[in-house]
Structure formats: structure tokens, C-alpha cells
Design an enzyme around this catalytic site. Structure first.
Site, mmCIF file in Angstrom:
data_model
loop_
_atom_site.group_PDB
_atom_site.id
_atom_site.type_symbol
_atom_site.label_atom_id
_atom_site.label_comp_id
_atom_site.label_asym_id
_atom_site.label_seq_id
_atom_site.Cartn_x
_atom_site.Cartn_y
_atom_site.Cartn_z
ATOM 1 N N CYS A 88 0.558 78.107 -18.893
ATOM 2 C CA CYS A 88 0.135 78.715 -20.166
ATOM 3 C C CYS A 88 -1.193 78.106 -20.644
ATOM 4 O O CYS A 88 -1.254 76.926 -20.987
ATOM 5 C CB CYS A 88 1.242 78.501 -21.192
ATOM 6 N N CYS A 91 -1.159 76.672 -24.167
ATOM 7 C CA CYS A 91 -0.363 75.437 -24.152
ATOM 8 C C CYS A 91 -1.221 74.257 -23.716
ATOM 9 O O CYS A 91 -1.107 73.154 -24.259
ATOM 10 C CB CYS A 91 0.834 75.573 -23.212
#
Length: 169
Positions: A88, A91
Site C-alpha cells: 500500500c 501506508c
């Protein structure tokens, strides 16, 4: 021909014995590493580092998600949990901010991170549907959540207002 068959059988038995002994050693080392990891995580709480969390640590230090009747926080300090995945992009942008915040709020809060790919049961039980999801858990009251990436100032504001009950500036 019989000599070759006997030699092949002895070699095969040796390989099987070695493989079994090696797997038993790895299992024992894995258990020892898990125990050391749990002990080292216990010593890191509130110490200015981000702690990798698994299901067992969540159940011990945060809450029992199996008890859906009542939320009861088990921690000694307010907590932030960063639910993420390695793949991600947003993230990966949040991760260094969490490290900075862990240092800035050392002794005041604990910051955890949960890899949702490795902890699917935990992420599903809590209802994590988007990444990153940042959960802010005060000592009293219900957790608050930010879904998606945010800047450091936004995270600081949430920590100050939700976790440390400081008035808005």
C-alpha cells in the site's frame, strides 16, 4: 544392484532424518523467537518506537474483539494502531510519520502497527476495509478512526484531542 538399492535407502533415510530434525529445530527456534518478541514488545510500550502487533498482542494490550458487547481498553497508555499492508503506497507514506510521532509522544502514548496481510483475522474482526486505517484509542471512551493517509499535523491533532484531551488550538 542390491548394493545400489541399499545405499540409496540409507541416503534417503539420512535425508529424511536430517529434514525432520531440522524442522523440529526451526519450530523450537520459532517459539523462542516469538517469546523473545513478545517480551521485547512489552518492554517497548510507550518507549518512543512503533511496535509490530499481532492478534495475541492486540488481545492482551488493547481489547478482546471477540467480546462485541462492550469495548474495554486494556492498555496502560492511550494507543494508536496503524493498520497497513506492505504493498500500500499511502501506508508507506504514513509509516515514517508514525515513527516520528512515537518519538515525540514517548511516555504519553503507544503506537502499534498491524500488517493486515499477516493478521487477516484481526483486521476482519475489527472491520478494517481500507488502508491505511489509523485507530486512536483513548484510555476512556470509544476509539476514533482516520481512514486513508493524512499529514503529520492531522495525526498530531487527533492525538492531542482524542488521546490526550488537549483543547483544539
Amino acid at each position: 544392484m542390491n548394493k545400489i538399492l541399499i545405499i540409496a535407502t540409507v541416503v534417503l533415510l539420512g535425508v529424511v532424518t536430517f529434514a525432520y530434525a531440522h524442522s523440529q529445530l526451526n519450530q523450537k527456534e520459532g517459539t523462542n523467537k516469538e517469546t523473545i518478541s513478545q517480551q521485547s514488545n512489552k518492554n517497548k510500550i510507550g518507549k518512543g518506537v512503533v511496535i509490530q502487533m499481532n492478534k495475541d498482542l492486540y488481545l492482551k494490550n488493547v481489547a478482546d474483539y471477540r467480546n462485541i458487547k462492550e469495548w474495554k481498553f486494556k492498555g496502560n497508555l492511550p494507543a494508536v494502531i496503524d493498520f497497513y499492508a506492505d504493498w500500500c503506497g499511502p501506508c508507506r507514506q504514513v509509516a515514517p510519520l508514525m515513527k516520528e510521532l512515537a518519538k515525540e509522544y514517548e511516555g504519553k502514548i503507544t503506537i502499534y502497527k498491524v500488517n493486515t496481510d499477516e493478521e487477516k483475522e484481526l483486521a476482519t474482526a475489527i472491520g478494517i476495509e481500507s488502508l491505511p486505517t489509523i485507530m486512536f484509542i483513548p484510555m476512556k471512551g470509544d476509539p476514533q478512526v482516520i481512514v486513508g493517509s493524512a499529514d503529520k499535523a492531522t495525526f498530531k491533532k487527533a492525538i492531542d484531542q482524542v488521546l490526550l484531551a488537549k483543547p483544539a488550538r
